[in-house]
Design a protein around this motif. Structure first.
Motif, short mmCIF file in Angstrom:
data_model
loop_
_atom_site.label_atom_id
_atom_site.label_comp_id
_atom_site.label_asym_id
_atom_site.label_seq_id
_atom_site.Cartn_x
_atom_site.Cartn_y
_atom_site.Cartn_z
N VAL A 1 0.78 -1.25 0.04
CA VAL A 1 -0.11 0.16 -0.03
C VAL A 1 0.90 1.21 0.15
O VAL A 1 0.60 2.15 -0.86
CB VAL A 1 -1.07 0.09 1.24
CG1 VAL A 1 -1.51 1.25 1.12
CG2 VAL A 1 -1.91 -1.12 0.99
N GLY A 2 2.12 1.34 0.65
CA GLY A 2 2.80 2.36 0.81
C GLY A 2 3.52 2.80 -0.44
O GLY A 2 3.86 3.59 -1.02
N LEU A 3 3.84 1.66 -1.35
CA LEU A 3 4.73 1.55 -2.64
C LEU A 3 4.01 1.98 -3.65
O LEU A 3 4.21 2.73 -4.52
CB LEU A 3 5.04 0.33 -2.74
CG LEU A 3 6.50 -0.33 -2.03
CD1 LEU A 3 6.77 -1.75 -2.72
CD2 LEU A 3 7.62 0.59 -2.44
N HIS A 4 2.41 1.80 -3.38
CA HIS A 4 1.59 2.19 -4.42
C HIS A 4 1.63 3.61 -4.78
O HIS A 4 1.38 4.13 -5.87
CB HIS A 4 0.21 1.71 -4.19
CG HIS A 4 -0.88 1.83 -5.46
ND1 HIS A 4 -1.38 3.19 -5.71
CD2 HIS A 4 -1.05 0.87 -6.41
CE1 HIS A 4 -2.23 2.90 -6.61
NE2 HIS A 4 -2.05 1.77 -7.20
N THR B 1 2.25 -3.73 -8.52
CA THR B 1 2.20 -5.01 -8.46
C THR B 1 3.25 -5.83 -8.88
O THR B 1 3.77 -6.96 -8.34
CB THR B 1 0.75 -5.53 -9.07
OG1 THR B 1 -0.32 -4.97 -8.80
CG2 THR B 1 0.41 -7.25 -8.97
N LEU B 2 3.89 -5.48 -10.02
CA LEU B 2 5.30 -6.05 -10.58
C LEU B 2 6.19 -5.78 -9.26
O LEU B 2 7.16 -6.79 -9.12
CB LEU B 2 5.60 -5.37 -11.85
CG LEU B 2 6.69 -5.86 -12.31
CD1 LEU B 2 6.79 -7.19 -12.63
CD2 LEU B 2 7.32 -4.93 -13.54
N GLY B 3 6.40 -4.61 -8.63
CA GLY B 3 7.18 -4.72 -7.59
C GLY B 3 6.94 -5.46 -6.35
O GLY B 3 8.03 -6.18 -5.91
N VAL B 4 5.93 -5.54 -6.20
CA VAL B 4 5.49 -6.47 -5.12
C VAL B 4 5.73 -7.87 -5.13
O VAL B 4 6.20 -8.67 -4.49
CB VAL B 4 3.90 -6.15 -4.64
CG1 VAL B 4 3.61 -7.16 -3.58
CG2 VAL B 4 3.87 -4.61 -4.03
N ALA C 1 -4.83 -5.14 -12.72
CA ALA C 1 -5.49 -6.51 -13.18
C ALA C 1 -4.69 -7.35 -14.00
O ALA C 1 -4.66 -8.65 -13.80
CB ALA C 1 -6.85 -6.09 -13.92
N VAL C 2 -3.92 -6.84 -14.81
CA VAL C 2 -2.89 -7.62 -15.92
C VAL C 2 -2.01 -8.33 -14.86
O VAL C 2 -1.45 -9.28 -14.97
CB VAL C 2 -2.31 -6.75 -16.75
CG1 VAL C 2 -1.11 -7.54 -17.58
CG2 VAL C 2 -3.25 -6.32 -17.90
N ALA C 3 -1.39 -7.72 -13.89
CA ALA C 3 -0.36 -8.09 -13.12
C ALA C 3 -1.04 -9.23 -12.27
O ALA C 3 -0.30 -10.26 -11.89
CB ALA C 3 0.13 -6.98 -12.05
N VAL C 4 -2.08 -9.02 -11.59
CA VAL C 4 -2.59 -10.23 -10.61
C VAL C 4 -3.01 -11.39 -11.61
O VAL C 4 -2.70 -12.66 -11.09
CB VAL C 4 -3.98 -9.84 -10.00
CG1 VAL C 4 -4.74 -10.68 -9.34
CG2 VAL C 4 -3.76 -8.73 -8.95
#
Length: 381
Positions: free
Chosen positions: A229-232, A240-243, A378-381
């Protein structure tokens, strides 16, 4: 958007831009998983030879020389000392030579390490024309015969946590940071309870200590959610890619759930010392099978990741407040280029129509940005 045979170049660039995310995931997952798992080889795998006579020392030195760095062979005076080392996870096998040779292992520490040790000493016993008796001093629960159920529990909790980051970050972007942080805390509670149900009543991966499994799972999931959430605030569509890089590619591969560091390349073995997935896997093993030995260190690892997430959320909240404050002082919508343009036009012409037009344009721009972010998430998930 055109549906004809010659779509505009902008639409094609739009699709190609979104394709970049799954392609990067493909490269990252391949490098991480194949790099960590494709060819496990022991290095400095600690094993003990039980005894104190010259023959014991000769056997230990011979094994050390033949292993060429694969094993770290030491001698211990008696069976009790060897068993204590296994329970502390200081060693992964102990060979007791004699007419009826015996190998002590603790498969709950790592089934693959126990198998590697058994392979070595089966050959040693065969050279003495004696069958090898294998005694498991720390077997896993009946519902987890391979000892890898804890790893797949890690996978389930991780996916629940980092996928929720995409939802809170994209769909909840308009909410204040404190509300998103509370959502993260609540979601981590739910995810950890689901994981605990899997570990206990559903699949019986552990047969006791469920309260501790839940506490470790919650601390782990909360750390992931808060960091995400913080990175967003800073990464936006790339969150999402970073996570996934942090909590899948580097996390699963260094957790020790499949192979311990002694069977992996050095890079992943070094991450094992401080990455949060290793903290969860080793923490559960320590809590359930080894009477809490070294549990404090694993809890510390998880707590530090949690505190890093809390600090990042706090910093992100302040960053968003500064971003919103500047345009608000000018009477325009936050981060709205169109609104700023409209405000300037309205000020110059003295009409309210231009301001409304600029604000509407800004709202449309923000809506488009959010739609882009949701698409990317959505693509990332």
């Amino acid at each position: 958007m055109s549906t004809g045979p010659n779509p505009p170049a902008g639409a094609l660039r739009h699709v190609l831009g979104h394709l970049l995310t799954p392609l990067l995931m493909c490269i990252g997952m391949g490098l991480a998983y194949l790099g960590a798992f494709h060819a496990p080889q022991p290095h400095d795998l600690r094993v003990d030879v039980v005894g104190s006579g010259p023959a014991t020392r000769v056997l230990a030195q011979t094994l050390q020389d033949r292993a060429a760095g694969a094993l770290d062979v030491r001698t211990v005076p008696d069976r009790a000392t060897a068993a204590a080392a296994l329970h502390r996870q200081d060693a992964y096998g102990a060979y007791i030579p004699g007419d009826h040779p015996e190998l002590l292992v603790a498969s709950a520490s790592s089934d693959t390490s126990a198998m590697a040790v058994e392979k070595v000493f089966t050959q040693v016993a065969a050279g003495q024309d004696a069958p090898l008796k294998v005694t498991d001093l720390a077997p896993t629960a009946s519902g987890d015969p391979t000892g890898q159920g804890v790893f797949f529990l890690l996978v389930a909790v991780s996916i629940g946590a980092y996928a929720s980051v995409a939802v809170i970050g994209a769909a909840g972007a308009a909410l204040p940071m404190r509300i998103r942080a509370l959502l993260a805390a609540g979601t981590s509670l739910v995810v950890s309870l689901i994981g605990t149900l899997f570990a206990g009543p559903v699949f019986h991966l552990v047969d006791h200590g469920l309260a501790g499994v839940w506490a470790l799972s919650w601390l782990y999931a909360a750390g992931i959610l808060l960091i995400g959430v913080g990175l967003h605030t800073y990464l936006r569509r790339w969150t999402t890619l970073g996570v996934m890089v942090l909590f899948v590619m580097l996390n699963f591969t260094s957790s020790g759930g499949i192979y311990r560091p002694e069977l992996q390349p050095g890079f992943f073995g070094s991450l094992h010392a401080f990455w949060n997935g290793a903290g969860l896997v080793e923490g559960i093993r320590s809590h359930v099978y080894f009477d809490g030995h070294a549990l404090g260190g694993n809890v510390l690892v998880l707590a530090l990741w949690f505190l890093a997430g809390a600090a990042l959320v706090t910093l992100a909240g302040r960053t968003e407040a500064r971003r919103n404050a500047a345009p608000a002082r000018e009477g325009t919508a936050p981060e709205s280029t169109g609104a700023k343009t409209g405000a300037k036009t309205g000020a110059k012409t003295g009409t309210k129509g231009a301001l409304r037009e600029g604000t509407a344009a800004g709202n449309e721009e923000r809506a488009e940005e959010r739609a882009e972010e949701e698409m990317e998430e959505a693509v990332a998930v």
